[in-house]
Design an enzyme around this catalytic site. Structure first.
Site, mmCIF file in Angstrom:
data_model
loop_
_atom_site.group_PDB
_atom_site.id
_atom_site.type_symbol
_atom_site.label_atom_id
_atom_site.label_comp_id
_atom_site.label_asym_id
_atom_site.label_seq_id
_atom_site.Cartn_x
_atom_site.Cartn_y
_atom_site.Cartn_z
ATOM 1 N N ARG A 82 -3.702 7.782 -24.818
ATOM 2 C CA ARG A 82 -2.735 8.080 -24.012
ATOM 3 C C ARG A 82 -1.703 8.931 -24.597
ATOM 4 O O ARG A 82 -1.276 8.727 -25.679
ATOM 5 C CB ARG A 82 -2.124 6.758 -23.745
ATOM 6 C CG ARG A 82 -0.525 7.009 -22.847
ATOM 7 C CD ARG A 82 -0.094 5.550 -22.944
ATOM 8 N NE ARG A 82 1.234 5.735 -21.897
ATOM 9 C CZ ARG A 82 2.738 5.767 -22.244
ATOM 10 N NH1 ARG A 82 2.861 4.558 -23.352
ATOM 11 N NH2 ARG A 82 3.713 6.004 -21.515
ATOM 12 N N HIS A 129 7.344 11.955 -20.160
ATOM 13 C CA HIS A 129 7.937 10.977 -21.315
ATOM 14 C C HIS A 129 9.232 11.771 -21.943
ATOM 15 O O HIS A 129 9.092 12.137 -22.958
ATOM 16 C CB HIS A 129 6.632 10.730 -22.288
ATOM 17 C CG HIS A 129 6.831 9.518 -23.271
ATOM 18 N ND1 HIS A 129 5.763 8.825 -23.407
ATOM 19 C CD2 HIS A 129 7.824 9.107 -23.953
ATOM 20 C CE1 HIS A 129 6.141 7.678 -24.048
ATOM 21 N NE2 HIS A 129 7.599 8.029 -24.708
ATOM 22 N N GLU A 175 8.596 4.510 -18.590
ATOM 23 C CA GLU A 175 10.114 3.571 -18.833
ATOM 24 C C GLU A 175 11.273 4.513 -17.940
ATOM 25 O O GLU A 175 12.529 4.723 -18.819
ATOM 26 C CB GLU A 175 10.470 3.682 -20.461
ATOM 27 C CG GLU A 175 9.135 3.009 -21.023
ATOM 28 C CD GLU A 175 9.675 2.559 -22.591
ATOM 29 O OE1 GLU A 175 10.726 3.245 -23.062
ATOM 30 O OE2 GLU A 175 8.844 1.808 -23.126
ATOM 31 N N ASN A 316 4.880 -1.433 -21.333
ATOM 32 C CA ASN A 316 5.213 -1.339 -22.425
ATOM 33 C C ASN A 316 6.176 -2.436 -23.143
ATOM 34 O O ASN A 316 7.270 -2.976 -22.518
ATOM 35 C CB ASN A 316 6.388 -0.071 -22.828
ATOM 36 C CG ASN A 316 5.653 0.983 -22.641
ATOM 37 O OD1 ASN A 316 4.167 1.299 -22.224
ATOM 38 N ND2 ASN A 316 6.400 2.244 -22.674
ATOM 39 N N TYR A 318 7.203 -5.113 -26.374
ATOM 40 C CA TYR A 318 7.566 -5.113 -27.646
ATOM 41 C C TYR A 318 8.023 -6.560 -28.410
ATOM 42 O O TYR A 318 7.672 -7.270 -29.107
ATOM 43 C CB TYR A 318 8.399 -4.288 -28.163
ATOM 44 C CG TYR A 318 7.871 -2.977 -28.002
ATOM 45 C CD1 TYR A 318 8.067 -2.113 -26.943
ATOM 46 C CD2 TYR A 318 7.111 -2.359 -29.281
ATOM 47 C CE1 TYR A 318 7.361 -0.735 -26.950
ATOM 48 C CE2 TYR A 318 6.490 -1.120 -29.196
ATOM 49 C CZ TYR A 318 6.741 -0.224 -28.077
ATOM 50 O OH TYR A 318 5.977 1.096 -27.958
ATOM 51 N N GLU A 382 2.014 0.169 -23.874
ATOM 52 C CA GLU A 382 2.582 0.319 -25.313
ATOM 53 C C GLU A 382 2.728 -1.223 -26.043
ATOM 54 O O GLU A 382 2.996 -1.957 -25.214
ATOM 55 C CB GLU A 382 3.796 1.072 -25.748
ATOM 56 C CG GLU A 382 3.875 2.488 -25.220
ATOM 57 C CD GLU A 382 5.209 3.118 -25.588
ATOM 58 O OE1 GLU A 382 6.003 2.493 -26.025
ATOM 59 O OE2 GLU A 382 5.426 4.231 -24.880
ATOM 60 N N TRP A 433 12.839 9.208 -31.553
ATOM 61 C CA TRP A 433 14.017 9.385 -30.697
ATOM 62 C C TRP A 433 15.408 9.590 -31.579
ATOM 63 O O TRP A 433 15.388 10.116 -32.586
ATOM 64 C CB TRP A 433 13.865 8.494 -29.463
ATOM 65 C CG TRP A 433 12.730 8.587 -28.717
ATOM 66 C CD1 TRP A 433 11.562 7.613 -28.549
ATOM 67 C CD2 TRP A 433 12.166 9.621 -28.017
ATOM 68 N NE1 TRP A 433 10.765 8.101 -27.952
ATOM 69 C CE2 TRP A 433 10.909 9.234 -27.481
ATOM 70 C CE3 TRP A 433 12.489 10.870 -27.685
ATOM 71 C CZ2 TRP A 433 9.893 10.034 -26.744
ATOM 72 C CZ3 TRP A 433 11.524 11.668 -26.921
ATOM 73 C CH2 TRP A 433 10.432 11.140 -26.382
HETATM 74 C C1 GBH Z 1 9.209 2.840 -26.009
HETATM 75 O O1 GBH Z 1 10.275 2.334 -25.602
HETATM 76 C C2 GBH Z 1 8.872 4.385 -25.980
HETATM 77 O O2 GBH Z 1 8.268 4.773 -24.784
HETATM 78 C C3 GBH Z 1 8.296 5.308 -27.145
HETATM 79 O O3 GBH Z 1 8.453 6.560 -26.877
HETATM 80 C C4 GBH Z 1 9.124 4.666 -28.326
HETATM 81 O O4 GBH Z 1 8.486 5.308 -29.459
HETATM 82 C C5 GBH Z 1 8.704 3.030 -28.440
HETATM 83 O O5 GBH Z 1 9.113 2.497 -27.323
HETATM 84 C C6 GBH Z 1 9.192 2.511 -29.695
HETATM 85 O O6 GBH Z 1 10.850 2.496 -29.522
HETATM 86 O O7 GBH Z 1 18.502 0.110 -29.519
HETATM 87 O O8 GBH Z 1 19.289 -2.299 -28.501
HETATM 88 O O9 GBH Z 1 19.766 -0.224 -27.266
HETATM 89 C C7 GBH Z 1 10.542 1.103 -25.815
HETATM 90 C C8 GBH Z 1 11.530 0.254 -25.094
HETATM 91 C C9 GBH Z 1 13.940 0.237 -24.840
HETATM 92 C C10 GBH Z 1 12.822 -0.006 -26.947
HETATM 93 C C11 GBH Z 1 15.476 0.506 -25.482
HETATM 94 C C12 GBH Z 1 14.470 0.407 -27.615
HETATM 95 C C13 GBH Z 1 16.715 0.182 -27.492
HETATM 96 C C14 GBH Z 1 17.450 -1.083 -27.403
HETATM 97 N N1 GBH Z 1 12.748 0.669 -25.881
HETATM 98 N N2 GBH Z 1 15.388 -0.133 -26.707
HETATM 99 S S1 GBH Z 1 19.089 -1.020 -28.077
#
Ligand code: GBH
Length: 487
Positions: A82, A129, A175, A316, A318, A382, A433
């Site tokens: 991907r 993305h 996302e 996605n 986590y 993810e 990011w």
């Molecule tokens: C993904 O986002 C992205 O698609 C990917 O590019 C990225 O590398 C990966 O996850 C890991 O971050 O800091 O408390 O405001 C995942 C979803 C949603 C995770 C927002 C981080 C920030 C929460 N993301 N979140 S906060």
């Protein structure tokens, strides 16, 4: 803490697919090469807004390691790679009269796709993305403006036309929640617009329309000859009631999930419209604060177009958030939802402040999706975990994958969740990011101090490739957590 454990054994159904992911800005580098223009993340990082003033100008330099990276993917034995295509390589100047397609950009992705196919790896392509051409932001207002929809659809058309003979899985967006909330609401991400009252909802509306237009374009113009599938990737935390037996906590968790996943999933996989509870709560707060209506509405034709406009849901996933009700006049997310989010101090942490190890939550949210969207077809697009040093001996990551994939196995085998494949995040240590190079998700370590960006397999690369080869767990000597941890 009482933990119920069992051996991690069992395999996935035949035909279950495995993959590994990246995204363009996070790995490619070559930020100003071969006709590429600037996008909103180039500006964000050049303005020094990322951690430590890091930039993704070079990142892991995948642009110049194409063959090598395909070999890294191949070593994992996965079915899918991907990756995302950078709009600014394909149509660098979308607002100019000529709107030309950049052949060097087409060539690069042709080479990548062909190299993958030569190695028996299927491309699984994200169209967008997060790297919006800067001109669309600065001249039109980005996703706050409906003018961007046509530009997006035309860009997607160019991709289907050039790559669709070989690409059979497309994701329109990665996302939208993050794009709209973190990009246009809280301003933590590019384009760093801080306007949480109206803009995130307008952004979401425009993205949903662009998604539906693109889906129907594919069906109308390409499906007959190309026979591919078009989906969308949404992100969400598992939303778990802070007090499990408390009805108002349960309602708050449900509301939080509707505002997060439901915002985009309900229009596409549910009713064709925003979730009722979302409409109700935004309206309630708008009235109370004497604001104009904030959540835009879809007319009947638009709802028809949205409903069913995806062949699968990309997820996605986590971590988990604990949710409790909390009344506030704060606008936006989670203010509009009237909830407070927290984490259990007992949960294992990671290299990211937001990421807690909650494998049972993976299974729980998959069951929520199954119930809510009539057992829609899902690909996990993810899942992974960070540290801050990129160690090769990443036992915590091995454990994370073991436990999450084991809970996925239970969701598929015991609960009947319709998950067709699992794509881990991430192939390499990336540019993460706003966190810069500081948070590392890779199965392969990248030496960012080496101009040649040497890659080295971590322990987790070997472990994941074994899971993939065995299509699950065969004779895994460790124990897996069966239930969630109970106090
Ligand atoms: C993904 O986002 C992205 O698609 C990917 O590019 C990225 O590398 C990966 O996850 C890991 O971050 O800091 O408390 O405001 C995942 C979803 C949603 C995770 C927002 C981080 C920030 C929460 N993301 N979140 S906060």
């Amino acid at each position: 803490v009482k933990v119920t454990s069992e051996p991690c054994n069992g395999t996935f159904p035949d035909g279950f697919k495995w993959g590994i992911a990246t995204s363009a800005y996070q790995v490619e580098g070559a930020w100003n090469e071969s006709g590429k223009s600037r996008h909103i993340w180039d500006k964000y990082t050049h303005d020094g807004l990322a951690y430590n003033h890091d930039r993704g100008d070079k990142a892991g330099d995948s642009y110049h390691h194409l063959e090598e990276d395909v070999q890294l993917v191949k070593k994992l034995h996965v079915n899918y790679y991907r990756f995302s295509i950078s709009w600014t390589r394909i149509i660098p100047h979308p607002t100019k009269q000529s709107k030309g397609v950049n052949n060097a950009g087409i060539d690069y992705y042709n080479r990548l796709i062909n190299e993958l196919i030569k190695n028996d790896i299927e491309p699984f392509v994200t169209i967008y993305h997060w790297d919006l051409p800067l001109s669309l932001q600065e001249e039109l207002g980005g996703w706050n403006s409906s003018d961007v929809i046509d530009h997006y659809v035309r860009y997607a058309d160019v991709l289907f036309n050039n790559f669709g003979d070989r690409v059979k899985h497309w994701l329109t967006f990665n996302e939208p929640w993050v794009i709209c909330w973190m990009g246009y609401g809280s301003a933590e991400y590019a384009p760093s617009v801080k306007e949480p009252i109206f803009t995130p909802y307008r952004c979401g509306h425009n993205i949903l329309k662009a998604h539906a237009e693109t889906y129907h374009l594919y069906k109308r113009k390409y499906f007959k000859t190309q026979q591919g599938k078009v989906g969308i990737t949404l992100n969400t935390d598992n939303m778990h009631p802070k007090e499990e037996k408390n009805a108002s906590h349960k309602a708050a968790a449900e509301r939080a999930q509707q505002f997060n996943l439901g915002w985009f999933a309900n229009p596409i996989f549910g009713t064709g419209d925003y979730p009722e509870v979302m409409k109700e709560y935004i309206m309630k707060k708008s009235r109370k604060l004497k604001l104009l209506p904030r959540l835009p509405t879809f007319n009947d034709e638009e709802k028809q177009k949205l409903k069913g406009s995806a062949d699968f849901l990309g997820l996605n996933q986590y971590t988990t958030s604990l949710v409790e009700p909390y009344t506030t006049d704060v606008i936006g997310y989670p203010g509009d939802v009237d909830v407070k989010l927290s984490h259990d101090p007992k949960w294992k942490t990671s290299g990211s402040t937001w990421l807690f190890v909650t494998p049972w939550g993976f299974r729980e949210v998959l069951n929520w999706i199954k119930r809510e969207y009539n057992n829609v077809r899902v690909y996990i697009t993810e899942n992974g975990i960070t540290d801050n040093n990129g160690t090769l001996n990443d036992v915590f990551r091995v454990r994370y994958y073991r436990e999450y994939i084991h809970n996925l196995l239970r969701a598929v085998r015991d609960d009947g969740c319709n998950v067709q494949g699992y794509i881990a995040w991430c192939l390499l240590d990336t540019f993460e990011w706003s966190s810069g190079n500081h948070e590392k998700f890779g199965l392969y370590q990248v030496d960012f101090s080496d101009p040649n960006r040497k890659r080295t397999a971590k322990k987790s690369a070997g472990y994941y490739s074994r899971i993939v080869r065995d299509n699950g767990f065969k004779n895994d000597e460790e124990l897996c957590t069966r239930e969630k941890e109970v106090s």
